[in-house]
Design an enzyme around this catalytic site. Structure first.
Site, short mmCIF file in Angstrom:
data_model
loop_
_atom_site.label_atom_id
_atom_site.label_comp_id
_atom_site.label_asym_id
_atom_site.label_seq_id
_atom_site.Cartn_x
_atom_site.Cartn_y
_atom_site.Cartn_z
CB VAL A 172 -0.96 0.00 1.20
CG1 VAL A 172 -1.84 1.24 1.18
CG2 VAL A 172 -1.82 -1.26 1.19
CG ASP A 173 3.68 2.60 3.13
OD1 ASP A 173 3.03 3.64 3.27
OD2 ASP A 173 4.07 1.91 4.08
CB VAL A 174 4.94 0.24 -3.13
CG1 VAL A 174 5.38 0.30 -4.58
CG2 VAL A 174 6.10 -0.21 -2.25
N GLY A 177 2.91 5.81 -2.98
CA GLY A 177 4.04 6.57 -3.51
C GLY A 177 3.93 6.79 -5.01
#
Length: 391
Positions: A172-174, A177
């Site tokens: 989810v962070d990727v 980003g």
């Protein structure tokens, strides 16, 4: 100093107040494409991921930090002090983009909020990354695992009779980003055309819901709440992993022609005309029976054998690789996997990094700087914030 004459983002300067993963991943991708990224870190420890080890490199620096911070310059500023905040404002005045992922409202309390800075610098692109937006969810900490849980990803990941499972990376962070990158580039395009900056907001939960694509659409359109199917696909069969004589193999059969080629290659051409498996819809309806039959056929040889003969027959197939095997596979296909980034490191050797994923024919990604030690460029940046500027 490298002036980045052929870089796509030549002349773009970014004040990066983000840390951990979503923000740093976004700014690293932009830095690879030529942006001058100035990473602002707190005194004492800097980005939290500097201490997230093991594993670490020979200098003792966390490989987590190293994964998303190349091509940046590190500046230490104490935003708890008036002097630190004033230096931060001076730095932003020299930048085109600001990226931050503090809890919503924090930057405003520091005098670095979007309203204040956009009023001072109308051309600024101000990108805020949060976990759950700036409204009722503003106070909820934005951790990837938490978002995978409450955002539904874990509910569709794992075996049908097992526990909900997170992805093996902070996916989810990727994704967030990447969304931040897209928003920043769109805002820069508008700024270059009109002179107007704007605020870009992305959040982890919204990014995940968008990235759930067909699963989210199943609910939005048909009211279907999908569940866990292990490695199987809700709408395609066979599209999962199967055991072989040594290790699992993935089959991604997307149409009837590929299924006929699979059946023939496995020595069972009659499967393609079996009423249970003639069409994809038939195969999905009889997935369990098909899985058992294919598992028995694939057990006669190893995954590498089957991958070779199936690919030759036009059937998408491949073994379930470990990460070292995955990099070797990419290298065997002539794809960039690991690159050596030149520059000064404590152990005196280049920094090994995963290659930038985008190939541009005229303005390729470049690797100028290894991930910086904490505060390495403070004096340099505060005396001249943009030595790479060519504008």
């Amino acid at each position: 100093m490298d002036t980045q004459d052929n870089a796509a983002l030549r002349g773009v300067r970014i004040a990066d107040f983000s840390r951990v993963l979503a923000g740093p991943y976004a700014t690293m991708l932009l830095a690879d494409l030529g942006a001058d990224v100035i990473k602002v870190e707190r005194p004492g420890g800097g980005d939290e991921t500097r201490a997230w080890h093991p594993p670490a490199d020979e200098d003792g620096t966390s490989t987590y930090f190293l994964s998303v911070n190349r091509n940046k310059r590190s500046v230490v500023l104490d935003l708890a002090t008036g002097a630190g905040r004033e230096r931060a404002r001076a730095l932003v005045a020299e930048c085109d983009v600001l990226v931050e992922n503090f809890r919503p409202g924090t930057m405003g309390r520091l005098g670095l909020g979007p309203d204040e800075l956009l009023a001072r610098h109308p051309g600024l692109v101000y990108c805020s990354i949060s976990g759950f937006g700036t409204g009722a969810g503003a106070a909820i900490p934005g951790y990837d695992l938490l978002v995978q849980a409450v955002g539904g990803l874990m509910s569709v990941t794992g075996e049908a009779d097992g526990e909900p499972t997170k992805a093996g990376v902070a996916l989810v962070d990727v994704i967030t980003g990447l969304h931040a990158c897209l928003g920043i580039l769109a805002a820069l395009r508008h700024r270059d055309a009109t002179g107007e900056g704007q605020r870009v907001e992305v959040n982890l939960l919204g990014s995940l819901l968008s990235a759930m694509v067909n699963q989210a659409s199943a609910f939005a359109v048909a009211g279907t709440v999908p569940g866990r199917l292990g490695n199987a696909h809700p709408s395609i069969a066979p599209y999962e992993t199967f055991p072989t004589a040594d290790r699992p193999i993935a089959l991604a059969v997307g149409n009837d022609r590929q299924f006929a080629a699979l059946a023939t290659t496995l020595g069972a051409p009659g499967l393609a005309t079996d009423p249970r498996f003639r069409t994809n819809a038939d195969r999905v309806a009889h997935r369990a029976a098909l899985r058992d039959l294919l598992g028995g056929l694939l057990g006669g040889a190893g995954a590498d054998h089957w991958a070779a003969v199936l690919l030759a027959a036009g059937v998408p197939a491949g073994p379930v690789n470990t990460l070292d095997e995955a990099f070797a596979h990419a290298g065997g296909l002539g794809l960039p996997g690991i690159v050596d980034v030149p520059g000064e490191t404590a152990h005196g050797r280049p920094s090994r990094q995963v290659a930038h994923p985008i190939a541009l024919s005229r303005t390729p990604a470049r690797y100028r700087l290894p991930p910086p030690s904490l505060g390495r460029h403070t004096a340099e940046v505060l005396s001249d914030p943009h030595p790479w500027s060519t504008r």
